[in-house]
Motif scaffolding. Structure first.
Motif: not given
Length: 131
Positions: A34-37, A39, A58, A60-61, A80, A82, A85
């Motif tokens: 669930h990580a973003t680029p 991160s 993390d 992330g979100t 989410r 999106d 993932n």
């Protein structure tokens, strides 16, 4: 994705290596999925006051507050925008069961600086108990 390891407290503890590696693997896999680029995921661990504490954070979100409290229920998938993932929603449930098998406890929360933080506490025996 940058994965960082930080040791806090004592470095060694007597634990079940199979349960521990599966438990940590599930949480790390979830964090990376669930990580973003660009991160990072930080794993901190150490033994203190008779327990092993592991914190995986993390950047992330954050988890939606409406879903907090359901994190250990089977098939829970956090809302989410999106869902590309999204997994089956079993990782945290399985991890929670593995932690409980070791008489430990865990929680999931939003980190004050953003992202998600999973904290696991596992009681550990004294390495050299007195006879």
């Amino acid at each position: 994705i940058d994965v960082r390891l930080e040791v806090l407290g004592e470095e060694t503890a007597v634990i079940d290596p199979l349960l521990f590696s599966r438990m940590i693997g599930l949480v790390l896999e979830n964090a990376v999925r669930h990580a973003t680029p660009h991160s990072h995921v930080t794993l901190q661990y150490g033994k203190s006051l008779g327990e092993l504490v592991v914190c995986i954070h993390d950047n992330g979100t954050d988890l939606p507050y409406l879903d907090m409290g359901d994190e250990f229920n089977k098939f829970t998938r956090f809302t989410r925008s999106d869902m590309q993932n999204a997994g089956a929603g079993l990782s945290l449930t399985i991890c929670w069961l593995l932690v409980n098998l070791q008489k430990g406890w865990m929680n999931v929360q939003n980190h004050p600086e953003g992202g998600t933080m999973v904290v696991i506490h596992i009681p550990v025996p004294e390495e050299n108990p007195l006879p």
